[in-house]
Design an enzyme around this catalytic site. Structure first.
Site, mmCIF file in Angstrom:
data_model
loop_
_atom_site.group_PDB
_atom_site.id
_atom_site.type_symbol
_atom_site.label_atom_id
_atom_site.label_comp_id
_atom_site.label_asym_id
_atom_site.label_seq_id
_atom_site.Cartn_x
_atom_site.Cartn_y
_atom_site.Cartn_z
ATOM 1 N N ASP A 63 -95.178 -16.088 27.110
ATOM 2 C CA ASP A 63 -94.498 -15.351 26.050
ATOM 3 C C ASP A 63 -93.095 -14.960 26.516
ATOM 4 O OD1 ASP A 63 -94.017 -13.848 23.772
ATOM 5 O OD2 ASP A 63 -95.127 -12.103 24.479
ATOM 6 N N LYS A 95 -98.890 -16.375 38.728
ATOM 7 C CA LYS A 95 -98.799 -15.282 39.699
ATOM 8 C C LYS A 95 -100.040 -15.323 40.588
ATOM 9 C CE LYS A 95 -96.381 -11.954 41.395
ATOM 10 N NZ LYS A 95 -95.011 -12.108 41.905
ATOM 11 N N TYR A 103 -103.338 -10.875 26.131
ATOM 12 C CA TYR A 103 -103.049 -10.998 24.702
ATOM 13 C C TYR A 103 -104.259 -10.754 23.820
ATOM 14 C CZ TYR A 103 -98.491 -12.158 23.031
ATOM 15 O OH TYR A 103 -97.210 -12.067 22.584
ATOM 16 N N ASP A 119 -92.395 -15.415 38.698
ATOM 17 C CA ASP A 119 -91.139 -14.656 38.729
ATOM 18 C C ASP A 119 -90.013 -15.529 39.281
ATOM 19 O OD1 ASP A 119 -93.208 -14.044 40.696
ATOM 20 O OD2 ASP A 119 -91.682 -13.019 41.853
#
Lengths: 487, 487
Positions: A242, A185, A138, A218
């Site tokens: 987000d 992740k 970001y 995920d």
């Protein structure tokens, strides 16, 4: 139970900066302020400008100094949606405000509302997504490596991970919640995403009243759709958060009814997540629920639990009864104007709804972070090599030959060439299709005597005679461990 | 309509590499092979090893050479779930196989199945997520910048964007679909995510039969939950696609019934997305539906549309009738063993289900990419400066003084210092909390005469006397445009 209301006479009015914003912003702000006033919220508003009008006046950040001064003074903001007009501004005013006041934590409650029908209605979805708000991809630090290869830096810091985890724990404690799920992740990005996993687990172990778990992000997205009831508080890095916070909002009615808070040491900003909806702006039909729910978070933030509770019950009664709702949430007919919906909520003040979760709210206990440049010392440091990113249209073997020749007589050996994270030299099979961006790993033949810069700059000059390099990373070891990924 | 079955006598049997994999892998593979055999699929299996057993034998990539040879020979793989035992392997065998054969496209159909009850049942969810499979942060190229600041490189290439977009278009054409949605975070990452938006829109304009649109990826996640019926084919970069494809699988029953394909020029690998479920392995109760659906994609890939259609109808009839289902999808009771479910599907071969979408399948027309190092030439190039990332515990003003002093007499001016994407010098307010990682932007006072390396290495030596730098990025202009972000 919320705490009992304090007698008005003894309560000071809290100053709050109100930024109506663009499009439907002024309408939903007025509606929200009317409900708060009717409920007796002890708030004194300082109205301030940000968004499209500020950009048009030539203010690059989208918020004039008066607005920044007001926020610095009050420390609390209620904000409508802001637009960045096409052709203005590198970053949105929203991002600028968050960054200026280092509002590092985005808090997004995800709670089923009565009367808002969704495929998940009746399952009691009720969790909070806590998203880191200032780091990660970001930051938008981008460099074209070659004319056809772009790069963005994903930066994650230990202190950023600690701050956001402590905020998640504080949110859990403030709402009497029991579990924090750290979603990362880490299996693919061991140093960056793995940092949130590691620091998150360390920090959460300090809170004996809280359970904690780790989930691959995920899978977390999958689980939110399959069994959202399992979540209580979740915490994530910026980009993952987000996506998952918007996913989560969809489970309980969408962005039109989704509140949020941006929290930092110096300021807290409460805002609806939806856009400025220019197509219905000025028509008096906008739904103020998202901003009103954000205002309830704000009231709890400033300690006015009783007023927040009064309004929450009135809103829930209104949504449950389903009379006088705006068009986007009306269960029959075309819906009523914003003003009629607001009147109905105000008329319902004092009524109690069975649908409001019983929850003992406390203020969110934010750790105050010192105003310093934060660092973590390493007990040992070694410089062991350098990754040099080169542009070449040749094949890896040809590149290895010129790079080895360039390194001949230098302090380094070429040990590996990689393409987008996969080793392509020495050959391990595969990879017949490549792009003109290679990482060449050079390791010091023996530890450098000094800071190693003379050796590195010598290597860069040697390589530069035959190859265009555009990017260098030192290979370091901190505390005896490799501070870089192998591939 | 599928094409009519060709007479068996004229059809050659297609060789397919079968990797049963770990946990329930062998059971679901056997079940799938039984159904294919009963339906008359003209497939000749080459069984191959990968996963836990390969790692334990000391094969770092998790797949021995015989397996790679088999895939290189057949070009088609059907694969069960693979494990990476704790303590083995830097990367999973799945990732290694994808990378070795440059299977750049991950295709995940998301389709409502009869009898699999979800909150979205009856809405006809039927779309495909196409995910780029070899680029992005997934490459896992990480460098600690300081002891407490980690970095991962997000790398996106024009050719990667073109390849994945053409694959999405080919998937749309192969299934008679009409729309491709390009989902990116281009509003924040203009060079990397913006590249997929730009290239995607350019490429899709070449397909007059396809509509296309762009959607911000967080909104796309939200829309998938709010109104999944709107999607037909979506295309995304690797990490975003990882999250959104798992989200999407959740809409139609979860990973237990989610098929997938990994496509590249040299090989196509079809696999279930679920894990190896060691807790039920060997008990004969695993659900083979995900692998069977993957095998249907494989049959269509090798052109055996008629057999795929026969099996698809038999499977749908079985799921619709709800008799003899495995425990995870049984609508009543405890479910039946895998073998009984398989018998039921086989018994239903030849029956037709009204629930199978009528769709005219064609082979996916993959463009063949040349075996080269791809590049895009720029018509003009300028080197205008360098970003030097430094470690410092001081405040930005103090750092600016020493860096300016270091640059005194060099070819550069210090123009900006940034912290995680936000300008902290010259001071524009805010940012009282910083970490020990700063980006210093140095611009050439005048264009360098040669390749600029002498000037850069001079600067690095000057800076190195006072600061520890660990990362350098050249600032270039390609075709007259800045090839780097401003902030």
């Amino acid at each position: 139970m919320d705490s009992a209301p304090m007698p008005t006479a003894t309560r000071a009015r809290t100053k709050v900066t109100a930024i109506p914003g663009d499009g439907i912003g002024p309408e939903v702000m007025r509606a929200t302020q009317q409900v708060l006033a009717a409920a007796g919220a002890e708030v004194e508003w300082e109205e301030a400008l940000a968004g499209a009008e500020a950009f048009r006046r030539g203010i690059a950040a989208g918020a004039p100094q008066e607005t920044l001064d007001s926020i610095a003074r009050t420390g609390v903001v209620l904000k409508g949606p802001l637009e960045t007009p096409v052709g203005y501004g590198e970053k949105s005013a929203n991002v600028a405000l968050r960054k200026t006041f280092e509002m590092y934590g985005n808090v997004r409650p995800v709670r089923e509302l009565p009367g808002i029908r969704t495929p998940f209605s009746g399952r009691g979805v009720d969790f909070v997504v806590v998203r880191e708000n200032v780091e990660d991809v970001y930051a938008g630090i981008e460099h074209m490596q070659t004319p056809g290869v772009a790069q963005c830096l994903k930066l994650i810091t230990e202190v950023g991970c600690e701050r956001i985890t402590r905020l998640a724990a504080a949110v859990a404690q403030a709402e009497g919640r029991r579990k924090v799920t750290v979603a990362t992740k880490a299996n693919i990005m061991k140093l960056t995403e793995g940092m949130l996993k590691r620091i998150g687990e360390q920090v959460l172990a300090e809170y004996p009243g809280l359970q904690h778990e780790h989930m691959i992000v995920d899978n977390c997205a999958h689980q939110m759709v399959i069994r959202p009831e399992q979540f209580d508080v979740t915490v994530m890095t910026n980009m993952n958060g987000d996506i998952l916070s918007d996913l989560a909002a969809g489970l309980v009615g969408g962005l039109g009814v989704a509140p949020s808070a941006n929290l930092g040491d110096e300021a807290a900003m409460f805002e609806a997540v939806h856009g400025s909806a220019p197509q219905i702006a000025g028509k008096g039909v906008a739904n103020p629920t998202a901003l009103l729910l954000s205002a309830l978070m704000m009231l709890r933030h400033i300690g006015d639990f009783a007023t927040a509770r009064r309004i929450e019950h009135a809103l829930y009664v209104t949504l449950e009864e389903g009379k006088d709702l705006t068009g986007d949430i009306a269960r029959e007919g075309e819906g009523v104007p914003t003003a009629v919906y607001v009147e109905r909520i105000i008329a319902n003040l004092g009524r109690e709804s069975g649908a409001v979760p019983e929850r003992e709210y406390r203020p969110i206990a934010l750790k105050r972070w010192p105003q310093i440049t934060w660092y973590r010392a390493a007990s040992t440091r070694e410089l062991v090599g350098v990754d040099v990113f080169v542009e070449s249209e040749r094949d890896p073997r040809a590149i290895s030959i010129t790079l080895q020749a360039a390194a001949e007589g230098s302090a380094f050996d070429l040990t590996m060439i990689g393409s987008r994270g996969a080793q392509v030299w020495p050959d391990i099979g595969g990879h017949s299709f490549l792009v003109d961006h290679f990482r060449a790993r050079f390791m010091f033949k023996e530890p450098p005597k000094g800071n190693g810069i003379a050796e590195i700059t010598d290597l860069l000059q040697r390589i530069g005679r035959q190859h265009n390099w555009m990017h260098i990373e030192k290979l370091q070891r901190f505390d005896g461990a490799d501070a870089f990924s192998k591939a």
